[in-house]
Design an enzyme around this catalytic site. Structure first.
Site, PDB file in Angstrom:
ATOM      1  CG  HIS A  51      -1.761   1.210   1.354  1.00  0.00           C
ATOM      2  ND1 HIS A  51      -3.050   1.267   0.853  1.00  0.00           N
ATOM      3  CD2 HIS A  51      -1.517   2.433   1.911  1.00  0.00           C
ATOM      4  CE1 HIS A  51      -3.556   2.464   1.099  1.00  0.00           C
ATOM      5  NE2 HIS A  51      -2.646   3.187   1.748  1.00  0.00           N
ATOM      6  CD  GLU A  52       1.727   3.675   3.700  1.00  0.00           C
ATOM      7  OE1 GLU A  52       2.006   4.702   3.040  1.00  0.00           O
ATOM      8  OE2 GLU A  52       0.732   3.600   4.438  1.00  0.00           O
ATOM      9  CG  HIS A  98       0.442   6.236  -0.854  1.00  0.00           C
ATOM     10  ND1 HIS A  98      -0.643   6.758  -1.511  1.00  0.00           N
ATOM     11  CD2 HIS A  98      -0.051   5.603   0.246  1.00  0.00           C
ATOM     12  CE1 HIS A  98      -1.745   6.465  -0.848  1.00  0.00           C
ATOM     13  NE2 HIS A  98      -1.414   5.753   0.221  1.00  0.00           N
TER      14      HIS A  98
END
Length: 458
Positions: free
Chosen positions: A21-22, A25
């Site tokens: 998820h990170e 980004h």
């Protein structure tokens, strides 16, 4: 040992989900030329870390989340000193709104893609195994504790759910209309009579409570002896894999639940089994006589076995049911796996709807890290691990998309407003919104953790 396995699976699952998820980004930010200062799986204090280029990579001691610090962005670090200076070309705030929007959507998109990939792979690898409706109608169900509480009885033949015929046993045992429906009911045949049995609106609690999840209904199961445990009472008595036990102490039966009840009544004593051995009997000629019909190659033997205090003799039953399995090609798996991934989100949304409506007790239905650890289970099963991780990935994407400040969805909400109105919210407003969102999120996390701990002792 079970706790270690549970914790290990939880930490691995969270590390995969949060890390990717990170990373979504981070990669989007780097693609658009933004400076990424920190990338962390887990919250501080830092356990280990290293720096590569402009980015410090670290592993935090609190494995309940993670973060990416992008220069010029109001985030959980609340570094407002940086925001007071003139925007630099490499900062988040200096980029066009559409680029910032993609960066904030990066983690959500990665979680959705991961969830779809997992479900597509599981569909391609394992296909779909199920017991068809015809078997339920022929043999009926075993009503366990909570099945009996809603009015079902062992031997009931479930014909319909909400007035409609179903396809698979799982549709009546754990289907969405059963667990999440409103005003739902079974239509059953009981001793030749057709009855409607209402399904209570709080049935979801049974399936989220670790102590009751397996106490609803199962299908009645004709069986033969499967694996015989070496050195067990069954092994000492001479039972063999493939044997058909057709009577206990001269009393005939058809289903495994009847057999188990007979043994329970003889706990600690001896029983005599009447066993058919050899070729499989000519079955499927009707429930009443199928276990007693022999062909010329089968023989009947009498065996004496000791029953332990738990009412067992030491073998695994092998179901004599029409268990069907569908295999799917790559293209079919892509469609079906994607459908399953998004269906999991919809079912969770419906479940939360029942919580908010008051039909379901929130303390029994909402799970935090401790509860999720128990869902993973105390044995390491890769199929189960990836199934749960896929479900969590889709759910994490949905939760992060909620328009709550401090979540990705909050940033998306403000960026969408900026793109539509042409006016960017002030840094002060974004700072206050970020703080309020963080307070709300930490409060929810605290309540969920307290609920997890509370449920450990009830």
């Amino acid at each position: 040992m079970e706790n270690i396995v549970m914790i290990g699976q939880l930490l691995l699952g969270l590390s995969i989900l949060i890390g990717l998820h990170e990373m979504g980004h981070m990669l989007a930010a780097k693609f658009f030329g933004m400076r990424v200062e920190k990338f962390s799986i887990g919250f501080p204090p830092k356990i280990v870390g290293f720096k590569s280029g402009e980015t410090e990579y670290s592993l935090g001691a609190i494995p309940l989340g993670g973060f990416v610090k992008i220069s010029g962005m109001i985030d959980e670090s609340l570094d407002m000193d940086q925001m007071g200076a003139e925007p630099q070309p490499w900062e988040f705030r200096a980029k066009p709104a559409w680029q910032r929007l993609i960066v904030m959507m990066g983690g959500i998109i990665v979680n959705v893609v991961l969830g779809i990939i997992i479900f597509v792979f599981l569909t391609y690898r394992y296909g779909d195994t199920y017991i068809p409706r015809e078997e339920v109608v022929e043999h009926g169900i075993v009503a366990l504790e909570y099945g009996q509480q809603i009015g079902l009885k062992t031997g009931d033949k479930i014909l319909k759910v909400n007035g409609r015929e179903y396809d698979r046993f799982n549709d009546v045992a754990r289907g969405a209309d059963v667990i999440l429906g409103e005003g739902s009911y079974y239509t059953v045949e009981r001793n030749g009579e057709i009855l409607d049995i209402p399904i209570p609106s709080d049935l979801l609690e049974i399936f989220t409570d670790k102590n009751t999840a397996d106490q609803f209904i199962t299908i009645r199961m004709p069986f033969k002896v499967g694996e015989v445990v070496k050195g067990s009472n069954a092994d000492k008595a001479g039972l063999q894999a493939g044997d058909r036990i057709v009577a206990v102490n001269g009393k005939q039966f058809t289903y495994f639940d009847e057999f188990a009840e007979m043994l329970s009544g003889q706990s600690g004593g001896e029983v005599q089994f009447t066993v058919q051995r050899g070729e499989t009997p000519a079955t499927q000629q009707g429930v009443e006589n199928q276990v007693m019909v022999e062909d010329q190659n089968a023989s009947t033997v009498q065996l004496t076995a000791q029953v332990d205090e738990e009412g067992r003799v030491g073998f695994y039953p092998e179901p004599l049911l029409d268990v069907r399995r569908e295999q799917f090609g790559a293209v079919e798996s892509l469609g079906k796996g994607t459908e399953k991934a998004f269906e999991s989100v919809w079912l969770n949304i419906r479940g939360f709807g029942k919580i908010f409506s008051g039909d379901v007790n929130v303390s029994k239905s909402v799970k935090g890290p401790i509860g999720i650890r128990e869902i993973y289970g105390g044995t390491w099963d890769w199929t189960r691990f990836w199934t749960i991780t896929g479900l969590l990935s889709m759910w994490l994407a949905f939760v992060n998309f909620l328009p709550i400040p401090a979540l990705d969805g909050g940033h998306v909400m403000f960026l969408t407003y900026e793109m539509v109105s042409g006016s960017k919210p002030s840094d002060k407003f974004l700072e206050v919104a970020q703080k309020a969102g963080m307070i709300l999120i930490f409060a929810i996390m605290g309540l969920v953790l307290f609920n997890d701990i509370f449920n450990l002792f009830v």
